[in-house]
Design a protein around this motif. Sequence first.
Motif, short mmCIF file in Angstrom:
data_model
loop_
_atom_site.label_atom_id
_atom_site.label_comp_id
_atom_site.label_asym_id
_atom_site.label_seq_id
_atom_site.Cartn_x
_atom_site.Cartn_y
_atom_site.Cartn_z
N ASN A 27 31.57 -8.16 20.40
CA ASN A 27 32.93 -8.69 20.43
C ASN A 27 33.04 -9.94 21.30
O ASN A 27 33.86 -10.82 21.05
CB ASN A 27 33.88 -7.62 20.96
N THR A 28 32.16 -10.07 22.31
CA THR A 28 32.19 -11.21 23.20
C THR A 28 31.43 -12.40 22.64
O THR A 28 31.91 -13.54 22.67
CB THR A 28 31.59 -10.83 24.57
N TYR A 29 30.23 -12.16 22.12
CA TYR A 29 29.34 -13.26 21.75
C TYR A 29 29.33 -13.59 20.27
O TYR A 29 29.00 -14.73 19.91
CB TYR A 29 27.91 -12.93 22.19
N LEU A 30 29.67 -12.64 19.41
CA LEU A 30 29.57 -12.90 17.98
C LEU A 30 30.58 -13.94 17.48
O LEU A 30 30.21 -14.85 16.72
CB LEU A 30 29.72 -11.59 17.20
N PRO A 31 31.87 -13.88 17.87
CA PRO A 31 32.82 -14.89 17.36
C PRO A 31 32.44 -16.33 17.67
O PRO A 31 32.45 -17.17 16.76
CB PRO A 31 34.15 -14.48 18.02
N PRO A 32 32.07 -16.68 18.94
CA PRO A 32 31.68 -18.07 19.16
C PRO A 32 30.42 -18.48 18.42
O PRO A 32 30.29 -19.64 18.02
CB PRO A 32 31.49 -18.16 20.69
#
Length: 282
Positions: A27-32
Amino acid sequence: MEHSHQELNRVQDVHVTYKKNTWPILNTYLPPVIVFMLFILFWQFGTQLLQIPPYLLPKPMDIVEAAVMNWSNLSSAVIRTITESMLGFMFSVIGGVIGALLMSSSKLLERSLYPYAILLQTIPIVAIAPIIVIWFGSGMNAIVIIAFTIGFFPMLSNTLIGLNATDRGMINLLKLYQASPWQIMWKVRIPAALPYIMAGLKISCTLAVVGAIVGEYIAGIGGGDGGLGYAITVASSRMETAYLFACGISASILGVGFFLLVNLFSKLLLGSWHESEMKREN
């Protein structure tokens, strides 16, 4: 049957634990990462479809190719800029913290010196950089001083705010027990100012990179001793746009890397007790 039921529960517990541990990371790293990939694809194929000349906007693959072809010069320039940035950052931290400690220990000193620190910050660095070059000569010395100058005020200002924001009740309590000013500073004021100092570090580390590159524009030396600022100047004069982008991206990565290291240090130092770095439950 009972053994199979226990084994099934154990597998389910492992699955739930794995899901709890991995989902926050995704959830922290996948979107960017997804946004970055889409941006690169749009850039790569958009320039081809619109037939934009490479000298105006090179494709990402052209930038990668230019970086590989000039890897020797680019890597030496990056190492040079890292050295200058780290030295300027280190001196700005030492000078800013010591200056804030001195000013916070005496209101007279703060009223006398702080306006001049603000004045130093308001003067554009490109205006005082030539004076620094005249005084200290071109090369490493002048570049480090320029990086120090641009990163000094955030450290001084944030540390001073933190030292002055200490709970007066705690200070009065230590005075009641006849603690010396140094004991009050060391036991109460400095620990209370740590979150502010970390904020100053995060600002100053990126500004040190900017200061080093600006210094290299004005006070840098060429050849194998040139940093990213010198490499950008050479690429611009030769209209090597792809290599120019590679140098700019390298400078950006360098600044982000410095920030992430300082941010990691802040989490290690404050993560167990201060709200700004403690993990929050969603």
